[in-house]
Design a protein around this motif. Structure first.
Motif, short mmCIF file in Angstrom:
data_model
loop_
_atom_site.label_atom_id
_atom_site.label_comp_id
_atom_site.label_asym_id
_atom_site.label_seq_id
_atom_site.Cartn_x
_atom_site.Cartn_y
_atom_site.Cartn_z
N ASP A 298 0.82 -1.21 0.00
CA ASP A 298 0.00 0.00 0.00
C ASP A 298 0.85 1.26 0.00
OD1 ASP A 298 -2.29 -1.48 -0.03
OD2 ASP A 298 -2.84 -1.12 2.06
N VAL A 299 1.97 1.25 0.67
CA VAL A 299 2.88 2.41 0.66
C VAL A 299 3.40 2.66 -0.75
CG1 VAL A 299 5.12 3.28 1.44
CG2 VAL A 299 3.57 2.17 3.07
N MET A 300 3.67 1.60 -1.48
CA MET A 300 4.39 1.72 -2.75
C MET A 300 3.49 1.76 -3.99
SD MET A 300 7.63 2.07 -2.26
CE MET A 300 8.41 1.46 -3.77
N VAL A 301 2.20 2.02 -3.83
CA VAL A 301 1.34 2.19 -5.01
C VAL A 301 1.86 3.36 -5.83
CG1 VAL A 301 -0.98 2.65 -5.84
CG2 VAL A 301 -0.67 1.26 -3.78
N LEU A 302 2.18 3.09 -7.11
CA LEU A 302 2.80 4.10 -7.99
C LEU A 302 4.00 4.76 -7.32
CD1 LEU A 302 -0.19 5.95 -9.72
CD2 LEU A 302 1.19 4.06 -10.57
N ASN A 303 4.80 3.94 -6.64
CA ASN A 303 5.98 4.46 -5.93
C ASN A 303 5.63 5.61 -4.99
OD1 ASN A 303 7.40 2.56 -7.32
ND2 ASN A 303 8.96 3.94 -8.09
N GLN A 304 4.46 5.49 -4.36
CA GLN A 304 3.91 6.44 -3.39
C GLN A 304 3.53 7.77 -4.04
OE1 GLN A 304 6.16 7.63 0.13
NE2 GLN A 304 4.51 6.97 1.47
N GLU A 305 3.31 7.78 -5.35
CA GLU A 305 2.86 9.00 -6.01
C GLU A 305 1.33 9.12 -6.03
OE1 GLU A 305 4.60 11.56 -7.35
OE2 GLU A 305 6.49 10.69 -6.68
N ALA A 306 0.62 8.02 -5.78
CA ALA A 306 -0.84 8.02 -5.87
C ALA A 306 -1.47 8.47 -4.56
CB ALA A 306 -1.33 6.62 -6.23
N CYS A 307 -2.69 9.03 -4.66
CA CYS A 307 -3.42 9.43 -3.45
C CYS A 307 -3.75 8.23 -2.57
CB CYS A 307 -4.72 10.15 -3.83
SG CYS A 307 -4.48 11.78 -4.55
N VAL A 308 -3.94 7.06 -3.18
CA VAL A 308 -4.30 5.87 -2.40
C VAL A 308 -3.09 5.28 -1.67
CG1 VAL A 308 -6.23 5.27 -3.91
CG2 VAL A 308 -3.97 4.29 -4.35
N PRO A 445 -6.10 -1.63 -6.08
CA PRO A 445 -7.28 -2.04 -6.85
C PRO A 445 -8.55 -1.50 -6.22
CG PRO A 445 -6.45 -3.87 -5.54
CD PRO A 445 -5.45 -2.77 -5.42
N SER A 446 -9.58 -1.31 -7.05
CA SER A 446 -10.85 -0.77 -6.56
C SER A 446 -12.00 -1.53 -7.18
CB SER A 446 -10.95 0.72 -6.90
OG SER A 446 -12.20 1.25 -6.50
N THR A 447 -13.07 -1.71 -6.43
CA THR A 447 -14.26 -2.36 -6.97
C THR A 447 -14.84 -1.50 -8.09
OG1 THR A 447 -14.74 -3.34 -4.81
CG2 THR A 447 -16.54 -3.28 -6.42
N ILE A 448 -15.06 -2.10 -9.23
CA ILE A 448 -15.50 -1.37 -10.42
C ILE A 448 -16.85 -0.69 -10.16
CG2 ILE A 448 -16.20 -1.60 -12.84
CD1 ILE A 448 -14.21 -4.02 -12.94
N GLY A 449 -16.90 0.60 -10.46
CA GLY A 449 -18.14 1.34 -10.32
C GLY A 449 -18.40 1.93 -8.95
N ASN A 450 -17.53 1.68 -7.98
CA ASN A 450 -17.72 2.23 -6.65
C ASN A 450 -17.56 3.75 -6.64
OD1 ASN A 450 -18.44 0.02 -5.15
ND2 ASN A 450 -16.58 -0.04 -3.91
N PRO A 451 -18.07 4.42 -5.59
CA PRO A 451 -17.84 5.86 -5.49
C PRO A 451 -16.35 6.17 -5.47
CG PRO A 451 -19.44 5.14 -3.85
CD PRO A 451 -18.86 3.90 -4.46
N HIS A 452 -16.00 7.36 -5.96
CA HIS A 452 -14.62 7.84 -5.91
C HIS A 452 -14.63 9.19 -5.18
CE1 HIS A 452 -10.41 8.15 -7.44
NE2 HIS A 452 -10.65 9.44 -7.25
N ASP A 453 -13.79 9.31 -4.17
CA ASP A 453 -13.76 10.54 -3.36
C ASP A 453 -15.17 10.89 -2.87
OD1 ASP A 453 -11.08 10.62 -3.73
OD2 ASP A 453 -11.01 12.59 -4.68
N ALA A 454 -15.88 9.88 -2.38
CA ALA A 454 -17.19 10.04 -1.72
C ALA A 454 -18.29 10.51 -2.67
CB ALA A 454 -17.08 10.97 -0.52
N MET A 455 -18.17 10.21 -3.95
CA MET A 455 -19.24 10.59 -4.89
C MET A 455 -19.23 9.62 -6.08
SD MET A 455 -17.50 13.91 -6.74
CE MET A 455 -15.72 13.93 -7.04
#
Length: 472
Positions: A298-308, A445-455
């Motif tokens: 989790d720390v290294m997602v996109l070498n820690q460039e991603a918001c997640v 990874p994210s469940t397809i179609g889920n909310p993004h940033d609470a919307m």
């Protein structure tokens, strides 16, 4: 000149970044810029502001194109982006490697991986999750309320300005697809770190069909954020309905000053993600190793460039156990950093902050070096700087209840271990403002179609229009 022309980059010195205006390629070296992270010079054409605006009196090109046809076109685009011989993708990576902080191999992998979003089943799921009745994208949907009053409702094609981030080329792929799915007129403001990917995708589309309405509904340009000579003209409700903005706090603040009646903001603003690791991680050596490995992922997602990507990891432990966890976490981060080929040293200010912590008393402990190969800090309170470039701050707490106090509306993803305790915390995390809780190790990874940033973003993109037809 069409987008499908001129496969080769310009022979002139320096890195040039062409534009696309309503489906047509514009090349030139009229304006000189510097990239945000590396300060590399690149050139662009001057902006034809008239060409960047689709007149209100003209119906959006995609309005009457069936959604199924749009999805088919996006799927074919994805197949061509993944083609290793695609000249536009190769040209894009060549140019972006000069302006972006990430290594060429990482950029190439991200771009081709992002094309996985252009999958027919995925795109249909996204639409179905965003719209209770997806027919509203294709037609005026008849309705009748309990009083007998009749109406028609349509998710009308909006006019959108997309302010793109520079941390991941994948956002360009996703934004183009989302703009097409809602049949929008789209103007993409590219980042100085990546003024290339969006154009490469649009050129790939134009090679399929230069006159396809998806292509002619798209424009992509670059200007320096905050340039009022451009923004005072474009950021107006006469021309656009909404700004879809990704980016840092300064970028979002700059956009806000232009908002007003008829001109709205859909913001993917700056977020920080965390991890919460319970005492169960210390049940055995194997559970400790597994928790540390998942946390490093989790720390290294996109070498820690991603918001997640996780930056602060709250661990329910005494100091001795916290140190055991940090030791194994550092080993996994260092291994991932070495495999990535990305070994950028920390910038001077961040390096000094980390090195200062290593000299302090036992309230802090540091594993690793500031050479870009990974750092883990153990502390009793979160550090007062933003961990980035493979830095993890492990915050020791007596109970995960204490970790909840560190969550706010800027907390995007919470990676949680053990998985069985997630349900006990989700309501409290949501109340504090967090937007997503996942199993530790699954921040990416994210469940397809889920909310993004609470919307549900696509639902907010469109212009909802009602035609009321009276009572029976």
């Amino acid at each position: 000149m069409t987008l499908a022309d001129a496969h080769s980059p310009s022979a002139a010195p320096g890195v040039s970044a062409p534009f696309v205006l309503r489906g047509r390629l514009r090349e030139g070296r009229d304006v000189t810029h510097r990239s945000r992270d590396l300060g590399v010079v690149f050139t662009t054409p001057s902006i034809d502001l008239d060409g960047a605006v689709h007149p209100r009196g003209e119906v959006p090109p995609l309005l009457d194109v069936p959604l199924a046809e749009i999805i088919d076109f996006l799927v074919e685009t994805g197949e061509r982006i993944r083609d290793p011989h695609n000249p536009f993708v190769r040209d894009c990576v060549d140019r972006m490697a000069a302006t972006h902080v990430l290594p060429r191999t990482v950029l190439e992998s991200q771009l081709r991986g992002a094309a996985g979003y252009l999958d027919g089943r995925l795109l249909r799921t996204v639409v179905e999750e965003n719209f209770p009745d997806p027919r509203a994208l294709d037609q005026w949907v008849p309705k009748e309320d309990f009083t007998g009053r009749r109406s028609f409702v349509r998710a009308f094609a909006p006019r959108l300005i997309h302010v793109l981030p520079g941390n991941s080329p994948g956002v360009a792929v996703k934004s183009i697809a989302q703009g097409a799915l809602v049949k929008a007129v789209n103007l993409f403001k590219m980042s100085s770190s990546d003024p290339f990917t969006t154009v490469a995708i649009l050129r790939t589309m134009a090679e399929i069909d230069p006159d396809h309405p998806v292509v002619t509904s798209m424009s992509a340009v670059y200007w320096r954020g905050g340039d009022e000579a451009v923004e005072r003209v474009l950021y107006r409700p006469q021309y656009f309905d909404k700004i879809v903005a990704w980016g840092g706090g300064d970028a979002i603040t700059n956009v806000i000053k232009y908002l007003g009646p008829g001109f709205q903001l859909v913001s993917f603003d700056p977020k920080t993600s965390i991890s919460m690791v319970g005492r169960e991680a210390f049940t055995s050596g194997a559970t400790l190793e597994r928790a540390a490995e998942l946390a490093a992922g989790d720390v290294m997602v996109l070498n820690q460039e991603a918001c997640v990507a996780s930056r602060f990891l709250y661990i329910e432990a005494d100091r001795a156990d916290a140190d055991r966890f940090c030791e194994r976490l550092y080993a996994h981060i260092a291994a991932r950093a070495a495999a990535s080929g990305d070994a950028r040293p920390l910038d001077m200010e961040l390096r000094e902050q980390v090195e200062t912590l290593s000299l302090l008393d036992d309230d802090f402990r540091v594993w690793g070096r500031t050479d870009g190969t990974g750092v883990v800090i153990r502390s009793d309170e979160p550090v007062d700087f933003h961990p980035i470039n493979k830095i993890a701050d492990v915050v020791r707490v007596d109970s995960l209840d204490d970790a909840v106090r560190g969550v706010n509306v800027a907390t995007q993803t919470v990676g949680f271990y053990p998985f069985e305790r997630m349900a006990d915390y989700r309501d409290r995390l949501a109340s504090c403002g967090a937007q997503r809780i996942v199993r530790l190790g699954e921040a990416g990874p994210s469940t397809i179609g889920n909310p993004h940033d609470a919307m549900y973003p696509l639902h907010r993109f469109v212009h909802w229009m009602a035609h009321e037809d009276g009572a029976r």
